[in-house]
Motif scaffolding. Structure first.
Motif, PDB file in Angstrom:
ATOM      1  N   ALA A  11      -3.022  -4.150  -8.196  1.00 46.76           N
ATOM      2  CA  ALA A  11      -2.555  -4.553  -7.104  1.00 46.76           C
ATOM      3  C   ALA A  11      -1.636  -3.892  -6.380  1.00 46.76           C
ATOM      4  O   ALA A  11      -1.547  -3.912  -5.099  1.00 46.76           O
ATOM      5  N   GLU A  12      -0.658  -3.730  -7.020  1.00 44.64           N
ATOM      6  CA  GLU A  12       0.664  -3.173  -6.261  1.00 44.64           C
ATOM      7  C   GLU A  12       0.549  -1.759  -5.857  1.00 44.64           C
ATOM      8  O   GLU A  12       0.802  -1.264  -4.822  1.00 44.64           O
ATOM      9  N   VAL A  13      -0.391  -0.857  -6.926  1.00 52.49           N
ATOM     10  CA  VAL A  13      -0.755   0.369  -6.523  1.00 52.49           C
ATOM     11  C   VAL A  13      -1.971   0.282  -5.376  1.00 52.49           C
ATOM     12  O   VAL A  13      -1.536   1.181  -4.421  1.00 52.49           O
ATOM     13  N   ALA A  14      -2.827  -0.742  -5.240  1.00 50.72           N
ATOM     14  CA  ALA A  14      -3.715  -0.534  -4.347  1.00 50.72           C
ATOM     15  C   ALA A  14      -2.873  -0.887  -2.925  1.00 50.72           C
ATOM     16  O   ALA A  14      -3.119  -0.112  -1.723  1.00 50.72           O
ATOM     17  N   SER A  15      -1.822  -2.007  -2.896  1.00 47.32           N
ATOM     18  CA  SER A  15      -1.312  -2.203  -1.705  1.00 47.32           C
ATOM     19  C   SER A  15      -0.153  -0.845  -1.159  1.00 47.32           C
ATOM     20  O   SER A  15      -0.232  -0.467   0.003  1.00 47.32           O
ATOM     21  N   ARG A  16       0.509  -0.168  -2.271  1.00 43.23           N
ATOM     22  CA  ARG A  16       1.215   1.058  -1.620  1.00 43.23           C
ATOM     23  C   ARG A  16       0.327   2.125  -1.122  1.00 43.23           C
ATOM     24  O   ARG A  16       0.634   2.703  -0.376  1.00 43.23           O
ATOM     25  N   MET A  17      -1.016   2.351  -1.772  1.00 43.88           N
ATOM     26  CA  MET A  17      -1.877   3.337  -1.340  1.00 43.88           C
ATOM     27  C   MET A  17      -2.917   3.011  -0.325  1.00 43.88           C
ATOM     28  O   MET A  17      -3.552   3.785   0.342  1.00 43.88           O
ATOM     29  N   ARG A  18      -2.828   1.772   0.366  1.00 40.59           N
ATOM     30  CA  ARG A  18      -3.652   1.147   1.309  1.00 40.59           C
ATOM     31  C   ARG A  18      -4.970   1.461   1.018  1.00 40.59           C
ATOM     32  O   ARG A  18      -5.714   1.841   1.894  1.00 40.59           O
ATOM     33  N   VAL A  19      -5.496   0.923  -0.256  1.00 40.67           N
ATOM     34  CA  VAL A  19      -6.870   1.005  -0.790  1.00 40.67           C
ATOM     35  C   VAL A  19      -7.286  -0.232  -1.416  1.00 40.67           C
ATOM     36  O   VAL A  19      -6.226  -1.133  -1.732  1.00 40.67           O
ATOM     37  N   SER A  20      -8.118  -0.577  -1.737  1.00 47.15           N
ATOM     38  CA  SER A  20      -8.690  -1.675  -2.425  1.00 47.15           C
ATOM     39  C   SER A  20      -8.590  -1.722  -4.003  1.00 47.15           C
ATOM     40  O   SER A  20      -8.380  -0.563  -4.625  1.00 47.15           O
ATOM     41  N   LYS A  21      -8.320  -2.490  -4.604  1.00 48.36           N
ATOM     42  CA  LYS A  21      -8.099  -2.733  -6.072  1.00 48.36           C
ATOM     43  C   LYS A  21      -9.241  -2.106  -6.567  1.00 48.36           C
ATOM     44  O   LYS A  21      -9.077  -1.450  -7.758  1.00 48.36           O
ATOM     45  N   MET A  22     -10.433  -2.301  -6.282  1.00 46.13           N
ATOM     46  CA  MET A  22     -11.667  -1.633  -6.919  1.00 46.13           C
ATOM     47  C   MET A  22     -11.656   0.124  -6.988  1.00 46.13           C
ATOM     48  O   MET A  22     -12.034   0.526  -8.068  1.00 46.13           O
ATOM     49  N   THR A  23     -11.084   0.485  -5.856  1.00 47.22           N
ATOM     50  CA  THR A  23     -10.820   1.823  -5.676  1.00 47.22           C
ATOM     51  C   THR A  23      -9.633   2.356  -6.847  1.00 47.22           C
ATOM     52  O   THR A  23      -9.843   3.471  -7.278  1.00 47.22           O
ATOM     53  N   VAL A  24      -8.734   1.541  -7.073  1.00 39.22           N
ATOM     54  CA  VAL A  24      -7.897   1.868  -8.131  1.00 39.22           C
ATOM     55  C   VAL A  24      -8.322   1.966  -9.191  1.00 39.22           C
ATOM     56  O   VAL A  24      -8.162   2.593 -10.524  1.00 39.22           O
TER      57      VAL A  24
END
Length: 61
Positions: A11-24
């Motif tokens: 979730a933190e990576v998704a937030s920082r990269m401005r993508v969805s959790k599914m993308t991560v």
């Protein structure tokens, strides 16, 4: 991986990269984004996230 590395949740990576959790999750499962498994969760180091972003830069023109 350096000692004292900072681990981020999906979730933190998704937030920082401005993508969805599914993308991560897709990036992790495809091997494009390095992660470790802790129990049933994945953790990504800040260094791995930065490395992914650096190699993903696209130069137009």
């Amino acid at each position: 991986m350096a000692a004292g590395a900072t681990f981020l949740t999906v979730a933190e990576v998704a937030s920082r990269m401005r993508v969805s959790k599914m993308t991560v999750y897709r990036l992790v499962h495809s091997g494009e984004l390095e992660a470790i498994r802790v129990g049933r969760s994945f953790r990504v180091t800040e260094e791995a996230m930065e490395a992914y972003l650096q190699k993903s830069f696209f130069e137009a023109g």
